[in-house]
Design an enzyme around this catalytic site. Structure first.
Site, PDB file in Angstrom:
ATOM      1  CG  HIS A   1      -6.015  -1.776   8.530  1.00  0.00           C
ATOM      2  ND1 HIS A   1      -6.168  -0.376   8.970  1.00  0.00           N
ATOM      3  CD2 HIS A   1      -4.806  -2.264   8.672  1.00  0.00           C
ATOM      4  CE1 HIS A   1      -5.150  -0.108   9.402  1.00  0.00           C
ATOM      5  NE2 HIS A   1      -4.009  -1.047   9.197  1.00  0.00           N
TER       6      HIS A   1
ATOM      7  CD  GLU B   1      -8.531   1.469   7.776  1.00  0.00           C
ATOM      8  OE1 GLU B   1      -8.681   0.768   8.232  1.00  0.00           O
ATOM      9  OE2 GLU B   1      -8.129   2.619   7.952  1.00  0.00           O
TER      10      GLU B   1
ATOM     11  CG  ASP C   1      -0.315  -0.476   2.617  1.00  0.00           C
ATOM     12  OD1 ASP C   1       0.818  -0.362   2.652  1.00  0.00           O
ATOM     13  OD2 ASP C   1      -1.013  -0.872   3.341  1.00  0.00           O
TER      14      ASP C   1
ATOM     15  CG  ASP D   1      -9.084  -0.602  11.607  1.00  0.00           C
ATOM     16  OD1 ASP D   1      -8.258  -1.518  11.145  1.00  0.00           O
ATOM     17  OD2 ASP D   1      -9.487   0.189  10.801  1.00  0.00           O
TER      18      ASP D   1
END
Ligand code: PGA
Length: 261
Positions: free
Chosen positions: A138, A143, A67, A136
């Site tokens: 991810h 996400e 990413d 979270d």
């Protein structure tokens, strides 16, 4: 999915580095998918030690980025291109020209994403993808709510992720970009072997949801349940909410040696 519980981050790094070294001995031109963040650092340090000791040859290895922030110049110290140059390419003596990554500065982001998908395909796909996990759930920057079939595309970071990453930007959340380009979950699932490393109590809930929760977009990492060769390496703290921890320990302790990771 295989869950390996290790005493600490250093042991996790050594275990994964050895799996990477074995891959490179088998396939010197392997394409390693690498992750940024604090968690993978012990992997890179352990692998760099093997390279320096002559135990593994990385001269033909290739590296693919997971990413990238949108809008940060690639020479910015916190662009993931810069981070990976510093933390992976240089210490592992990997040729900077053997590096694949999306262009976070492209004026036409969708085209940059499609080009990156194309580059990965032409390169023959990722052999081993190292993953961290967000608090979270991810993976990459997919996400919660990301399509489990998604491809490389732009995503908007959650405020939680921006707060988590502010430590890399002088503690100033306002400096953390809102947008990123990330390999999609469908893209990540195409790697031959997925290896997720999680350490620390802060990851325990996300790890439990990944390994023992339902397959659901609310926890993007749960998509690893769909992969035929996914390994989740966790330290004791990150494993602390796993219901089947004893079973994972028993399985790993009795694993045939020839199976490797
Ligand atoms: P961390 O990041 O390793 O720095 O906790 C993980 C991630 O966001 O994927």
């Amino acid at each position: 999915m295989e869950v390996v519980i290790v005493p600490d981050a250093r042991a996790g790094g050594e275990l994964i580095a050895e799996a990477m070294a074995q891959l490179l001995r088998r396939k010197p031109e392997a394409l390693l998918g690498v992750a940024t963040g604090s968690t993978p650092l012990p992997v890179y340090e352990a692998l760099a030690a093997k390279v320096r000791a002559g135990a593994v040859d990385t001269s033909r290895a290739r590296v693919a980025q997971l990413d990238e922030y949108v809008g940060l110049p690639s020479e910015h110290p916190e662009s993931y291109r810069s981070v990976l140059r510093r933390e992976v390419l240089e210490p592992l003596w990997i040729d900077p020209n053997s590096f694949l990554g999306p262009d976070g500065t492209a004026a036409d982001v969708p085209t940059a994403c499609a080009e990156y998908e194309w580059e990965l395909a032409v390169a023959g796909g990722v052999d081993l993808q190292l993953l961290g996990i967000g608090t979270d759930g991810h993976i990459g920057f997919n996400e919660p709510g990301s399509s489990l079939a998604s491809r490389t595309r732009i995503k908007t970071l959650t405020q939680q992720t921006r707060v988590d990453n502010a430590r890399f930007f002088d503690g100033d959340v306002d400096q953390v970009p809102h947008h990123v380009i990330t390999q999609g979950i469908g893209t990540i699932l195409e790697a031959q072997h997925l290896v997720l490393l999680a350490t620390g109590e802060g990851k325990a809930d996300a790890v439990a949801a990944t390994v023992e929760g339902p397959l659901a977009a609310i926890c993007p990492a749960s998509a690893l349940q769909l992969h035929p060769h996914a390994t989740v390496v966790v330290d004791e703290a990150a494993a602390s909410r796993l219901k089947l921890a004893d079973y994972y320990r028993h399985t790993f302790a009795n694993k045939p040696v020839w199976q490797g990771l």
